[in-house]
Enzyme design. Structure first.
Site, mmCIF file in Angstrom:
data_model
loop_
_atom_site.group_PDB
_atom_site.id
_atom_site.type_symbol
_atom_site.label_atom_id
_atom_site.label_comp_id
_atom_site.label_asym_id
_atom_site.label_seq_id
_atom_site.Cartn_x
_atom_site.Cartn_y
_atom_site.Cartn_z
ATOM 1 N N GLU A 247 -9.644 -12.264 26.807
ATOM 2 C CA GLU A 247 -8.568 -12.209 25.855
ATOM 3 C C GLU A 247 -9.300 -12.386 24.421
ATOM 4 O O GLU A 247 -9.341 -13.283 24.045
ATOM 5 C CB GLU A 247 -7.533 -13.202 25.888
ATOM 6 C CG GLU A 247 -6.763 -13.179 27.268
ATOM 7 C CD GLU A 247 -5.890 -11.901 27.531
ATOM 8 O OE1 GLU A 247 -5.718 -11.106 26.363
ATOM 9 O OE2 GLU A 247 -5.552 -11.619 28.670
ATOM 10 N N LEU A 248 -9.409 -11.047 23.760
ATOM 11 C CA LEU A 248 -10.500 -11.281 22.855
ATOM 12 C C LEU A 248 -9.534 -10.978 21.402
ATOM 13 O O LEU A 248 -8.453 -10.978 21.498
ATOM 14 C CB LEU A 248 -11.657 -10.044 22.521
ATOM 15 C CG LEU A 248 -12.557 -10.398 23.885
ATOM 16 C CD1 LEU A 248 -13.086 -9.529 24.497
ATOM 17 C CD2 LEU A 248 -12.894 -11.901 24.382
ATOM 18 N N CYS A 281 -5.072 -14.079 16.840
ATOM 19 C CA CYS A 281 -5.385 -12.723 17.430
ATOM 20 C C CYS A 281 -4.932 -11.536 17.177
ATOM 21 O O CYS A 281 -5.209 -10.782 16.915
ATOM 22 C CB CYS A 281 -5.745 -12.914 18.942
ATOM 23 S SG CYS A 281 -6.554 -14.505 19.837
ATOM 24 N N GLU A 375 -12.183 -7.918 12.528
ATOM 25 C CA GLU A 375 -11.179 -8.960 12.656
ATOM 26 C C GLU A 375 -11.463 -9.756 11.632
ATOM 27 O O GLU A 375 -12.548 -10.831 11.624
ATOM 28 C CB GLU A 375 -11.157 -9.526 14.189
ATOM 29 C CG GLU A 375 -10.217 -10.648 14.324
ATOM 30 C CD GLU A 375 -10.270 -11.024 15.696
ATOM 31 O OE1 GLU A 375 -11.260 -11.351 16.307
ATOM 32 O OE2 GLU A 375 -8.973 -11.431 16.275
#
Lengths: 471, 471, 471, 471
Positions: A247-248, A281, A375
């Protein structure tokens, strides 16, 4: 200052190497815990092996009882846990409280799943030689699970590995982030008082090179990692014979279509943009606004942003506080500067004050800028207009290496259908920001944002191994 | 003139009482079959009892093989079957061909379901005394099924009872409508050549008072009736100890919201209004048009309607032909007259010519008129405007004792959600008329429109009886 | 001699490097195909990318139509395909015919699954802030799939990757074994004539180092590998960002409990032991016989074994023929010798004649011998007694690094329950050998025998990526 | 003496007609409640109509919260409720306590189901004209539910209607047995304090002729009746347009096969035979014992039976007490006498003392005797031998008009399979008596034992009406 011991092999232990955890707002030492060494990690893995048959034998009643107990205790200790979480992470207390409640709820959902673990009963008589043949597929716990969780939701993202492991009947070794190990170690105390086999759940703060032993050890059957794409994908190549769930992160986008009342959605947008200073995220990083609404959107968004309260996260009204550390604050500042140097325009914000970054709205941004293409994990967003054709907006939102979630504001069925079918993500959130996550839903990304899905039921499924009885 | 024997006990039989079937267009005798008497019906029930264990023992492979064979044969004999169906029902040949194809498809879908019959594997260990307890639920054929099917889809509505019965492993006795028994008896010949146990499928034309023995006989475990509400609900009270499924009629409505291109939808609306002269359970009878579109809708609808071709149903271009009989044509004519006498305005049509009724558009209609409040089963529709608030339209569409399906034309998510959540029907068809039915979908109504659902998978489910093994 | 071109980008192509395929019985050249180079592989990947949107847009009707066409054509060409398969693999023709039929069936099952792809409709209103929130989860094709298939079921194990890929809507690049590429290339001709987008299915024989580019290329989203554990696990570490499914081998065991009629099961046991000379992943390699039955079992088994017919695989009565090549025959011979040198006793067989190995029954074997501890992939089995307590038998059967399937002959509920719950495998076959596989069942191993499951529905699931619409 | 008011329209009310409830052991008046008249019933139905939209709008969170609250309160008041239940029904206190716990658990299970109500997402693109078409099936509350529950499980059988109704979102009107209305009225007080819409749950003691209005009223959409076959089947014919579920009785059988240790199963058998004096729908009434075990079974069974403690149900050690009333005691006595007169032999018991009947074991019984062929609803069982072939035992167990549950003691897989496939019942309980019921399992009978299934999930399903959105 209360110290927090490592929780391994059913015991609270210390090691030779202590870890001081700072108050992320005052930047002063707040508490102490310890780092597990390789020896302790190996002992823990061995202990998990030893008690695996006990875990496997747990009835759904026993697992449900434990999970409900943990859920209730978390709610009982809500204030205490939220305070701890807020201090170790600089997360404003209202968000910290919401996270604690979500964690309690995640355990509750896991309790409900216990007697609904997948089970299949199959006809195999659809071939000439199969007359009378049936299959029973029972899903057994896969074995020892390793979890690695990040700092930004110190408790809930750990819970999303621990609660499913309990429901599945798997021993778990969880490595919390070194920034924020305390909430999870506080949870360990609750778990210790439940009726679970001692040693089923283990919380081991570790240095990264020790943590990698979790990844490579073949006695561990599943690695569930939540964290940065860079580290996640590297771990995959080292993961040996085990299953892996990643889960990035991402740089999630939002589309605001023509037929939308800007005033009504602005609070949701501000939440998506600046909640926990964008260290999420599914932070809403890129906004694509129908050209007719662009100016009013910018204006409303700025107005709402400049009123956000910054300060001590423990204060009830605080909405923004420090980033997790100086390194990250410096990085975010540098990315803003890079964007400006390439032509981005600052609508508001843009400055760093110590570890704090002002909530920053940029426009005139593009894929050549890190604030847009990478990100950001900070309180910075890019707002751009699109020409009114939803296909243009979708093209822009998809022009990234990431694919976690997106938000789409529209009342048009055809627009929403187009978005759902063509935006390359794990989740499309209708009339809300991508920052929305329900703990029961399948959650995860595609492209470089991850592999597999979490969400209690989905995480449990990965922790099970099917076995068929053909009879 | 080919005659069609009764198909019972695995044999083609005649009885003392013949039934002449007319060409519904020429009104001349076309073919002959026979009516089963009570004695033959009882023998058939006994025979079904006798072979029930054979039916129950069929593997999914054997059932699939038979269903695929039947499906393929129907397609091979498509032209012949369509011609037969068209003649006995006055259904235009293009619709007849479509019905034959749908029937073939219904058998195909049933073939696919054979190895997917419901089966459950349950955890029962969620209580303290349930440790280690599991449940296996197997679904067995319920026993003999009785089907009663109407004239308007002489083949496909019979197939929706026969195909599921085969897939479920149940013997079935089907009573076709006396108007149109031939297509189903032609199907019997195909079924006879399949590998099914002889006597598993029985097609018995009967007078109604004999047919009622099917309803009352307790050796029959399920009655599946498609027909008029009046008869259906009466049968329920006589149905003894058996399960009952009722697929009855209605006066389905359509909503056309503001944001719709009238030209693009008009062909769908004409189809819903006048296909098979409205002799369809899901005939679109009541249209509610946003006030801004009302005039253009009326104009376009009228233009499209007056070009419809009437004539011999066997001609490729025929779109409209006779109603099923004079009694019904007279009834429809009388209802139109009643409406006009109460203030309704005729936009076009309104006349009867023998058994033919012109396609008729009415406005200024209301619930006091039978054309509006009852099921017209003829080529007559009511078009009314609504004030633009979707709630008004929904209120009107719900103001009826029936609740089968409806159509909603809109691109607004909020409008569609409101319609789906509040319109009292079994099915909401988005951007289409209520007259749409896919053979795999759950189909059926609420209120006085019926009880239970058909659609292959759903019909099969009703024909099965669960048995749990607790172990 | 008919040649077989590579099938890539919707075309049949040749390359600079040809590959001669031997008749494995006569050892003479039988046919020619070509090996894809890196350039062609890259072009193929690019082509798959280009047509991905076409594949994704296929309706279930279109996919079903193609899959049924392929299934039917395989049956029509059954004799021809079986002969080809028999020659390239030395598989006795009756087994080859069975494999062709299974392949046709696998395509049929995939056709049935097309309209049953997973889809979820979720309530998310079980938290205070979720009132009215629902989730729709649609499963989209994951992207390009790579398949690598082995020589022992040249067609069916390729089909278990190709058919699911079509049903899922994924382009696939399949690398067949270099021993046996012809059956799959013959299948390519059938697929080429279906209505699928050209280039959706690609069959590329390649050298291993080129094949590894399939593994490392990140534009490929799933690797499905069937082959040896050694290679499989190595590929996992090189697989980049893609999902991976590994179907590897084992040394499957059989338990024969006390309450069993030896005469009635001996044919099944001989099948499990010597079908295709044991070159089957689920070859029954280790037999554990209740001590009271041991002597009679050995006697019956030997009697049945010595009557097996060896010879040209194309002869209808042939039951045993050459191993795939000399290297393997020599290896099997060496393992037998090693076992004998360590104390194993030969009941029958044991000799090598060219590439042929006699069907060999050994006893007095143990885990120090390769014939017992490794995957033999040859016609050699170990038969040992156990003391009558099922727990002893289970302990022995689990004492291996592998865990694919097992067979258990017993009429005792408590014994079967114990076996199902404690034998560490992917499948327990009741009253049969582990060599049984139905194409619709979940199939795969644990421990070193693999990762994930095949079986049409399960393989399709892996080829799909969920996307949630939260609304 | 505490009185218990009727619970209707969200209020606790009295009526003109009171109902005295006796202590069934002392036979003295214990408490008072009231009987609803037709007027109150009609008002209650109207009120339910009025609040239906509120019930329909409940989120799963709200329903879950209410159900968990009720579950917890039941456990908190366990002793008090059990005492009340014991007094009104003469049920020994240990059984009464178990029933209270089961009721709490039933509410808990219903809470878990709230966010798992059936929902379907369907592909409809498997036909040429279905490209792009999908179906969403949402299950809405069916409307007002009527429940009629019997005296033998005064609380839990009412809960099996109330808890599902709440989970489904349906208002419910429950008519408890006039013998035992108090436990349910005590539950009403708990429900009243939950967050449910007032008037969603109604508990109305009524005379039978008033209760029948529940059955005939078409504003009620489902009738769920638990009681005697005679009344149940009569109600079906009167049930108008509503769905109906019937949970009736039987004369359940038990098979004890050869390979069984009699001593180990005797306590289960005594439980099945004499718990609550056999006043249980799934009372084990007919025992079929392998001939080799027959004598020892009779001996052990008798030994265990004669030690059962009778007396005041409130005493902790009491195992047997009065039947529900004298009429029933006289009936049971008469049936025993009839059996003896026809040749039955009394092994033990057989006498009536007031409303008490001794636990009675009979042998030499057959289908001509009511104790064997009808539902005894008293502490009387028939024990017969069978010749050792399981088919004989199954033939005997099936030779009845009833078909609820059965128990099968065996360790043979083939015997159990034969029993499961051929015994005509709703449930086969392996290695236990038919008297076992888990609240989460599908429960109900075939033949004259009922129509449909209860069990929380299954009962909820019946209380929902599907609606499809085709889009």
């Amino acid at each position: 200052m209360e110290n927090f011991k490592i929780y391994a092999k059913g015991k609270f232990l210390i090691s030779k190497q202590s870890l001081i955890v700072n108050n992320k707002y005052t930047l002063k030492p707040f508490s102490k815990t310890w780092l597990a060494d390789e020896n302790l990690l190996n002992q823990t893995i061995d202990f998990c092996q030893k008690i695996f048959s006990q875990c496997l034998a747990l009835s759904s009643y026993q697992k449900k009882e434990a999970l409900l107990y943990i859920s209730q205790q978390i709610l009982i200790q809500k204030s205490k846990l939220a305070r701890l979480l807020s201090i170790e992470s600089a997360k404003p207390i209202t968000y910290a409280l919401a996270e604690i409640e979500r964690s309690a709820n995640a355990f509750y959902i896991a309790a409900e799943e216990c007697s609904r673990l997948p089970k299949e009963y199959l006809s195999l008589d659809n071939v000439p030689n199969g007359i009378g043949v049936e299959g029973i597929v029972k899903y057994f716990p896969i074995g020892i699970v390793a979890g690695i969780s990040p700092f930004n939701f110190p408790l809930n993202l750990a819970v999303h590995k621990i609660a499913p492991a309990i429901a599945a009947g798997c021993p778990i070794i969880l490595k919390p982030a070194s920034y924020t190990p305390l909430s999870t170690l506080a949870l360990a105390k609750i778990i210790h008082n439940s009726n679970l086999p001692k040693g089923m759940v283990n919380i081991l703060p570790m240095e990264r090179h020790i943590g990698e032993k979790l990844v490579t050890n073949n006695n561990i059957k599943l690695l569930s990692f939540t964290g940065s794409p860079e580290i996640g994908w590297d771990l995959k190549s080292k993961s040996g014979k085990k299953k892996i769930v990643l889960e990035l992160g991402g740089n999630a986008g939002v589309i605001v279509s023509k037929n939308v009342n800007v005033k009504k959605i602005i609070n949701k947008c501000v939440y998506g943009a600046f909640a926990y200073s964008g260290q999420i995220c599914i932070h809403a990083q890129r906004f694509f606004i129908h050209e007719e609404l662009f100016n009013s959107f910018i204006k409303e968004f700025k107005n709402a942003t400049v009123t956000l309260k910054k300060g001590n996260p423990l204060h009830k009204n605080t909405q923004l506080s420090n980033l997790i550390d100086e390194k990250n604050a410096l990085r975010v500042e540098a990315w803003i500067k890079e964007a400006v140097s390439k032509g981005a325009q600052i609508i508001c914000g843009g400055k760093r004050i110590g570890n704090y970054i002002e909530p920053t709205i940029l426009t005139n941004t593009n894929n050549s800028m890190k604030v847009y293409s990478e990100e950001i994990f900070g309180p910075v967003i890019c707002v751009e207009k699109y020409d009114g054709d939803i296909k243009t907006a979708v093209k822009k939102i998809n022009d990234t290496k990431y694919g976690l979630q997106c938000g789409v504001f529209t009342d048009s069925i055809s627009e929403l259908n187009y978005c759902f079918n063509t935006i390359e993500v794990g989740g499309v959130i209708h009339n809300h920001v991508p920052t929305l996550r329900f703990d029961a839903m399948p959650y995860g990304g595609i492209k470089e944002s991850g592999l597999g899905r979490e969400g209690i039921k989905y995480a449990i499924f990965d922790m099970l191994e099917p076995k068929i009885l053909v009879k």
